[in-house]
Structure formats: structure tokens, C-alpha cells
Design an enzyme around this catalytic site. Structure first.
Site, PDB file in Angstrom:
ATOM      1  N   ASP A  73       0.848  -1.193   0.000  1.00 17.91           N
ATOM      2  CA  ASP A  73       0.000   0.000   0.000  1.00 17.91           C
ATOM      3  C   ASP A  73       0.881   1.239   0.000  1.00 17.91           C
ATOM      4  OD1 ASP A  73      -2.520   1.040  -0.069  1.00 17.91           O
ATOM      5  OD2 ASP A  73      -3.163   0.237   1.857  1.00 17.91           O
ATOM      6  N   LYS A  75      -8.803   2.665  -6.547  1.00 23.29           N
ATOM      7  CA  LYS A  75      -9.679   2.515  -5.395  1.00 23.29           C
ATOM      8  C   LYS A  75     -10.287   3.876  -5.023  1.00 23.29           C
ATOM      9  CE  LYS A  75      -5.839   2.752  -2.083  1.00 23.29           C
ATOM     10  NZ  LYS A  75      -4.986   2.012  -1.148  1.00 23.29           N
ATOM     11  N   HIS A  76     -11.445   3.874  -4.348  1.00 24.60           N
ATOM     12  CA  HIS A  76     -12.221   2.755  -3.805  1.00 24.60           C
ATOM     13  C   HIS A  76     -13.594   2.806  -4.461  1.00 24.60           C
ATOM     14  CE1 HIS A  76      -9.465   4.315  -0.703  1.00 24.60           C
ATOM     15  NE2 HIS A  76      -9.302   3.059  -0.307  1.00 24.60           N
ATOM     16  N   HIS A 122     -14.163   1.429   7.965  1.00 24.76           N
ATOM     17  CA  HIS A 122     -13.310   0.633   8.854  1.00 24.76           C
ATOM     18  C   HIS A 122     -14.103   0.187  10.079  1.00 24.76           C
ATOM     19  CE1 HIS A 122     -10.103   2.598   6.524  1.00 24.76           C
ATOM     20  NE2 HIS A 122      -9.337   1.593   6.911  1.00 24.76           N
ATOM     21  N   ASP A 169     -11.925  -4.381  -0.734  1.00 28.38           N
ATOM     22  CA  ASP A 169     -11.181  -3.747   0.334  1.00 28.38           C
ATOM     23  C   ASP A 169     -11.064  -4.779   1.460  1.00 28.38           C
ATOM     24  OD1 ASP A 169      -9.863  -1.808   1.802  1.00 28.38           O
ATOM     25  OD2 ASP A 169     -11.394  -0.267   1.485  1.00 28.38           O
ATOM     26  N   ARG A 201      -6.132  11.926   1.264  1.00 30.09           N
ATOM     27  CA  ARG A 201      -5.602  10.948   0.311  1.00 30.09           C
ATOM     28  C   ARG A 201      -6.092  11.179  -1.121  1.00 30.09           C
ATOM     29  NH1 ARG A 201      -7.783   5.699   2.881  1.00 30.09           N
ATOM     30  NH2 ARG A 201      -6.617   4.667   1.216  1.00 30.09           N
TER      31      ARG A 201
END
Length: 458
Positions: free
Chosen positions: A168, A276-277, A289, A361, A246
Site C-alpha cells: 500500500d 480505489k475505492h 473501517h 477492500d 488521500r
């Protein structure tokens, strides 16, 4: 003194059910920090507390008996949880060669124990590994390179295809192997440059990542991020996604330009990219998450905005595509995109004609793991997802693979989908055929800093 004794007794009553809960759920990813030494401490503390309570005569009263029994629970519950885990692990490791051949290629797993991951690789129970900061912490680059090469050697000796090896390395706040690899700025820092300069710098960043990852033996980078940058202020419980830091830009054209150039740089080194995503999490207000999340935007609006970078980059690259755990309510309100056939098959395969590798993911994320993970695993495979990622807590692989194994034995898996997925994995991405086995022995440049690009507006 009497007050302290009463306060201590109250603490014991409060802590007992918490300790029992932690013991019963010792294998939960949220309790990862308690594993190993933490579990030993919990058991030893429970035993010592029981001994102290008995020596002080607490067993003579009804309340005392109850408290003693409560503190007897953690060791018992932890033992039961360990037995359940070992039985599930044994069942997975005892899978037949045919079952391993059918299901194993579809799993990519993070790991901490080399002997354990080596056994999974040799038996064909996995198709890929994910390496991150804990795989290199306190070690040399050469040690990790040799470890990856050893895994590939074991695969070759077993007559199995090389592993997909993923990392990553997005740049910016997500660069899990940097240091010792080069710390590259986030692609978002290029958004304020002229288009030609954007492409030049993005391609340079891609080449830096590609060259160093290939030298390490990594052949798939889980980058770039194509989600559109969200507004600076929004009401969101965002602990880990941090997509605002990001994402590249708010303008789909800028995202497409920078991401396309970055992917070119990666692919020149034989390292595949992962977009992604999908379907985009810039508009989503919850962190997958930990929580389930909905994307309520109409498809026509997404096609005209959020999805433009995905379609643009996919049209001229061999990138893989990561699907997130967001529910696209306009298409499939009952399940996340990561296991929705209406989205994966209906939109990506049929409407977009995308026949590349689709991966989930991390399945250890709360949006999936805290719900019916077995249902999600079976539905993901049947939807045409090619790789199921178990990254944060690699030991959850046994639970996730057991779900697929049970689905296979019950006849719940779509054999045609598995065959089509196998063909896609064989075609793979740049470097997928050789999986950078020879590159894993190439000298690697490390611990330097890439030139920083000016921030947007600077």
C-alpha cells in the site's frame, strides 16, 4: 482504608464482565493488541484475583461466590475461544487439494508469521500476500526481499503459480513501506500544477514506487486513490479513511490526468496498479473501517462525476479495481458494493465491459466483519470478485476461508463465476505472469526522499 477496599471491590465487579468479554472474543480484530502477551496477562490476572478472593474468605457469602465465579470465566472462555479457532484452522488446513485449487487463488492475506504464511502458500490456500509496515519494522529491506523470494520459491517447488504480492504505497500519509522505501508526496500535491507538469511528476512518482516495489518482490500496488476529494468540512466520524488527505482533487479531469500518469510509471516497472475505492467514498459520511455506509447519489450523477476517473484510467491501463464496503443504494440497497452482483457484474462487467481483476477492500473492516461475513464472502465470489483481501488481521483468513469452504461444500458457489475469475487472474496485470520473482533479487535503492511538489495554490 475501608473506602479503598470498597472501591477495589467495585472495580473487581465492573472489570469481571469486561475481562470475560475480552476473553471470549480474544480472536476479534478489535482486540488484536491483546493477543499474545495480553492474553497471558489476562489469564494470570484472573487466576491471581480468584486466589486472593478465596484467601480473603469471599467464598463464604453469596455475592462473594458470584464474584469468584465471574473471575473464573476469563480463562475458561479464552480456552473455549482458542479451541474454536484451532478447530476452524484445522478444517481449513485439511482442505483437499481440489478445494485449495478452486478457492485458494481468490485470497490475498496479510501476515505476521512467516512459517504460517509459508504453509498456506505451499498448500495453495492463498493466491497472494499483503506486506505492510509490521513486516519490515525492525528488519532490513534485504530480509523482507529474501522472505518474499522464499515464498515464491516454495510456490514454484509446489508446482503452483507465483503469488501476487501487494503493498500500500499511495504516497503522502499512506506509504506503509516508507521508510525504508522512498517517502513520496501525496499525488494531491500535484493538483495545482500545469497539466503537463502534473503528468511528468505523477509518472515520476509512479516510477519511483514501481522500481522500488519491484526490487522488493512486490508486483501489485494498492494505489492510486481515485475518490474525489470531499469538501473541507463535513459531519463525519472518520477515524481511519481520511480520504480528504488521500484523494487527489475535486475535479474528475485532474484526478484522471494525474492518476493515469502515475499508473504509467508503475506499469513501466512491471508493477500493477489498483484503482480505489469504487464506487467512490468521497461523498460517504461514515468510515467503513468501523461502520456500514451508504452512497445515496443517483447513478447518472456518479457516471458524470465520481466514476469518470475510474473509466478513464481503466480504458488505457491494465489496472486492478478495488471495490469498497459502501452500499450503492440506487443499485443494490441490501448489500455493500464489495459483494453486490448487481454492481460488480451488472455495472463493471456488463455495462463497462471491464474484464480485469476486481478485489475487495479489507474484509476485516467493520462494515463487513461486524455483520454476516460468511454471507459477504459467498456473495462476493458469486458476484465475480476475483481477490478477497484479508489485510489488517491476517489470522482472520481462517474464518473467511472457512466461509468459502462451507459455501463450496454446500453447493452455494457459482462454478461458472469461479472459472471466469480464474481466467482473469491468469491474465492479471503487468507483472502478474512472472509476479516479479526475478525482480525480487534486484538491488534496491532505499531511504531517500523524493522531490516535493508544490502544494495546490503554492
Amino acid at each position: 482504608m475501608q473506602f479503598l477496599k470498597r472501591f477495589g471491590l467495585i472495580l473487581l465487579w465492573v472489570a469481571a464482565p469486561l475481562a470475560a468479554f475480552a476473553a471470549a472474543n480474544k480472536n476479534d480484530p478489535y482486540l488484536l493488541v491483546l493477543r499474545g502477551a495480553g492474553n497471558i496477562v489476562l489469564v494470570v490476572a484472573s487466576v491471581l484475583i480468584v486466589i486472593v478472593l478465596l484467601r480473603r474468605g469471599r467464598w463464604r457469602s453469596t455475592a462473594g461466590k458470584l464474584l469468584v465465579m465471574l473471575w473464573c470465566l476469563p480463562p475458561l472462555l479464552m480456552s473455549a475461544a482458542h479451541v474454536r479457532f484451532e478447530l476452524r484452522k484445522h478444517d481449513v488446513l485439511a482442505a483437499s487439494p481440489a478445494e485449495a485449487r478452486q478457492l485458494g487463488p481468490h485470497f490475498m492475506v496479510g501476515y505476521s508469521s512467516f512459517p504460517e504464511i509459508a504453509r498456506l502458500a505451499e498448500q495453495g490456500l492463498i493466491g497472494g500476500v499483503y506486506v505492510t509496515r509490521h513486516n519490515i519494522r525492525g528488519r532490513t529491506v534485504e530480509a523482507l526481499r529474501a522472505e518474499i523470494a522464499a515464498l515464491q520459491d516454495k510456490r514454484r517447488a509446489a508446482g503452483l503459480p507465483p503469488l501476487v504480492v501487494a503493498a500500500d504505497q499511495e504516497g503522502g500519509i499512506v506509504g506503509h513501506l516508507a521508510p525504508p522505501l522512498t517517502k513520496v508526496p501525496a499525488l494531491a500535491t500535484l493538483a495545482g500544477l500545469a497539466p503537463d507538469h502534473q503528468q511528468e511528476k505523477a509518472e515520476e512518482f509512479g516510477r519511483i514506487h514501481g522500481r522500488e516495489l519491484a526490487g522488493l518482490g512486490v508486483n501489485l500496488n494498492l494505489a492510486p486513490v481515485l475518490d474525489l476529494k470531499p469538501p473541507p468540512r463535513r459531519n463525519r466520524l472518520d477515524f481511519h479513511t481520511l480520504i480528504g488527505q488521500r484523494a487527489i482533487a475535486t475535479d474528475p479531469a485532474v484526478v484522471s490526468t494525474i492518476a493515469s500518469a502515475y499508473v504509467r510509471g508503475l506499469e513501466e516497472s512491471g508493477v500493477g496498479a489498483t484503482l480505489k475505492h469504487f464506487p467512490g467514498i468521497g461523498r460517504v459520511h461514515d468510515d467503513t473501517h468501523h461502520f456500514s455506509a451508504n452512497l445515496d447519489t443517483p447513478v447518472t450523477e456518479l457516471e458524470a462525476t465520481d466514476w469518470l476517473p475510474f473509466r478513464q484510467v481503466l480504458s488505457h491501463s491494465r489496472s486492478a479495481l478495488m471495490v469498497g464496503h459502501v452500499t450503492l443504494t440506487a443499485v443494490d440497497p441490501d448489500r455493500a458494493v464489495s459483494h453486490s452482483k448487481r454492481v460488480v457484474q451488472g455495472i463493471l462487467r456488463d455495462t463497462w465491459s471491464y474484464q480485469g481483476v476486481v478485489m475487495t477492500d479489507d474484509l476485516v473492516m467493520g462494515a463487513i466483519y461486524q455483520n454476516d461475513v460468511c454471507k459477504a464472502v459467498v456473495e462476493a465470489i458469486n458476484a465475480g470478485v476475483d481477490l478477497l483481501l484479508v489485510a489488517y488481521d491476517g489470522v482472520q483468513f481462517y474464518r473467511v476461508f472457512a466461509c468459502a469452504l462451507d459455501g463450496s461444500r454446500r453447493g452455494k458457489l457459482d462454478a461458472a463465476m469461479l472459472r471466469a475469475s480464474e481466467a482473469r487472474l491468469e491474465r492479471g496485470f503487468p507483472g502478474a505472469q512472472t509476479r516479479a520473482v526475478s525482480l525480487s533479487r534486484r538491488p534496491l535503492e532505499t531511504t531517500r526522499t523524493a522531490p516535493r511538489a508544490p502544494a495546490k495554490g503554492g
